[in-house]
Design an enzyme around this catalytic site. Sequence first.
Site, PDB file in Angstrom:
ATOM      1  N   THR A   3     -11.949   1.971 -13.909  1.00 35.93           N
ATOM      2  CA  THR A   3     -11.004   2.883 -14.548  1.00 35.93           C
ATOM      3  C   THR A   3      -9.833   3.135 -13.602  1.00 35.93           C
ATOM      4  O   THR A   3     -10.025   3.441 -12.430  1.00 35.93           O
ATOM      5  CB  THR A   3     -11.702   4.209 -14.921  1.00 35.93           C
TER       6      THR A   3
ATOM      7  N   CYS B   3      -6.797   1.329  13.599  1.00 35.80           N
ATOM      8  CA  CYS B   3      -8.108   0.726  13.430  1.00 35.80           C
ATOM      9  C   CYS B   3      -8.743   0.380  14.777  1.00 35.80           C
ATOM     10  O   CYS B   3      -9.950   0.239  14.865  1.00 35.80           O
ATOM     11  CB  CYS B   3      -7.992  -0.525  12.585  1.00 35.80           C
TER      12      CYS B   3
ATOM     13  N   HIS C  86       0.490   4.450   0.790  1.00 38.57           N
ATOM     14  CA  HIS C  86       0.529   5.492   1.830  1.00 38.57           C
ATOM     15  C   HIS C  86       1.352   5.115   3.047  1.00 38.57           C
ATOM     16  O   HIS C  86       1.532   5.914   3.967  1.00 38.57           O
ATOM     17  CB  HIS C  86      -0.887   5.932   2.226  1.00 38.57           C
TER      18      HIS C  86
ATOM     19  N   SER D 201       0.841  -1.200   0.000  1.00 40.60           N
ATOM     20  CA  SER D 201       0.000   0.000   0.000  1.00 40.60           C
ATOM     21  C   SER D 201       0.875   1.249   0.000  1.00 40.60           C
ATOM     22  O   SER D 201       1.769   1.387   0.842  1.00 40.60           O
ATOM     23  CB  SER D 201      -0.894  -0.018   1.245  1.00 40.60           C
TER      24      SER D 201
HETATM   25  C1  LIG Z   1      -2.179  -0.172   6.745  1.00 42.16           C
HETATM   26  C2  LIG Z   1      -2.181  -1.638   6.663  1.00 42.16           C
HETATM   27  C3  LIG Z   1      -3.162  -2.322   5.894  1.00 42.16           C
HETATM   28  C4  LIG Z   1      -4.274  -1.602   5.205  1.00 42.16           C
HETATM   29  O1  LIG Z   1      -3.818  -0.843   4.107  1.00 42.16           O
HETATM   30  P1  LIG Z   1      -4.752   0.317   3.536  1.00 42.16           P
HETATM   31  O2  LIG Z   1      -4.029   0.786   2.313  1.00 42.16           O
HETATM   32  O3  LIG Z   1      -4.853   1.355   4.589  1.00 42.16           O
HETATM   33  O4  LIG Z   1      -6.064  -0.304   3.205  1.00 42.16           O
HETATM   34  C5  LIG Z   1      -3.080  -3.693   5.822  1.00 42.16           C
HETATM   35  N1  LIG Z   1      -2.102  -4.379   6.459  1.00 42.16           N
HETATM   36  C6  LIG Z   1      -1.167  -3.759   7.191  1.00 42.16           C
HETATM   37  C7  LIG Z   1      -0.108  -4.574   7.850  1.00 42.16           C
HETATM   38  C8  LIG Z   1      -1.175  -2.372   7.324  1.00 42.16           C
HETATM   39  O5  LIG Z   1      -0.250  -1.783   8.072  1.00 42.16           O
END
Ligand SMILES: *Cc1c(COP(=O)(O)O)cnc(C)c1O
Length: 391
Positions: free
Chosen positions: A237, A325, A201, A199
Amino acid sequence: MRDVYMDNAATTPVKKEIVESMIPYFTENYGNPSSIYRRGRDSKKAIDESRDLVAKILGASSREIYFTSGGSESDNWAIKGVALGNKNKGNHIITTKIEHHAVLHTCQYLERNGFEVTYLDVDEYGMISLDDLKKAINKNTILISIIYANNEVGTIQPIKEIGKIAKDNDIYFHTDAVQAVGNIEIDVDELGVDLLSLSAHKFYGPKGVGALYIRKGVKLNPYIHGGAQERNRRAGTENIAAIVGLAKALELAYNNLESHNENLIYLRNKLIKGIMNEISYVKLNGHPEKRLPGNVNVSIEFIEGEALLLSLDMVGIAASSGSACTSGSLDPSHVLLAMGLPHEIAHGSLRLSLGDFNTEEEVDYVIENLAKIVQRLRDMSPLYERVKEDK
Ligand SMILES: *Cc1c(COP(=O)(O)O)cnc(C)c1O
């Protein structure tokens, strides 16, 4: 007031050069990559180049990289996709008790729909046992999904060894590498993974974009149905600007991996040492060596996590009591409980996750203020009073 951000495991700021790489894809190169005219072809080219770059960094081939909306989607797709695509072979999945909720809740959902899931225990450092894993495998096992590096305590699992066990038993292996990517060198062949989630971010790219590596030949169902995008496997898209940003972020992360890690490990060790020296009744959670370079997770006895976070916020320090979370709920972290921490200790846990923008001065500021806050909160705590009297 000071503004100290130490929650880089929750998300990171987007680096300026990454933002700049994305901008043209909002304003000028806005064509739909599925269109055949020039603007469309330009967008298609940007996606192809991004895919090539991601593939190269992970040691994969471009055809094995699929862009998604982030880590949660990649995890959901990998697990549900393999489960549904291989249910003729079996209905058993192996994972761990310390997964991110994107994996844990997906597995629980599958359990409610006819699948069987084994949740492996971890030791006091958050490490799984390879023997337990081998014992959990049965003739119905179709998937092993194990987090690469834990988002709360930073423990890094023996992914290569797990990959070998999966391969020897002809079982697909997925790893949630969302925290590992950008901190650890990744080579999908060397690791022996079949599916890997990342991911953007979490490594200074934009939110809402991620990728799933799917090894050639892996059978998995599509998750989002619709158009023919992503080789007919993930419709919608493409988010071109975000995809370009993800690739740029990954490139920057791996160009600077060594100095990034050196810097973070230095700051992390200084922060841990400072906390241990200045505060009594503190325990470091996670593995002493096999941990993410920027992760500090401590349990501070006789302290309530929420009160601690609020007090830190008042002096401009952004931290977390576990995972983003779980904030808002008062349940202690499932990761710390799985590691054997009693409820009351898990409640007083604090995660400080360092990133590329943190400085040594900020580390000093955090140590000093944390010590003061803990002292003040303990002075108000009847529990702590009793402990002092007992001594
Ligand atoms: C942040 C995170 C996710 C979720 O990723 P998102 O892009 O926020 O949906 C899943 N697994 C781990 C280990 C993370 O740190």
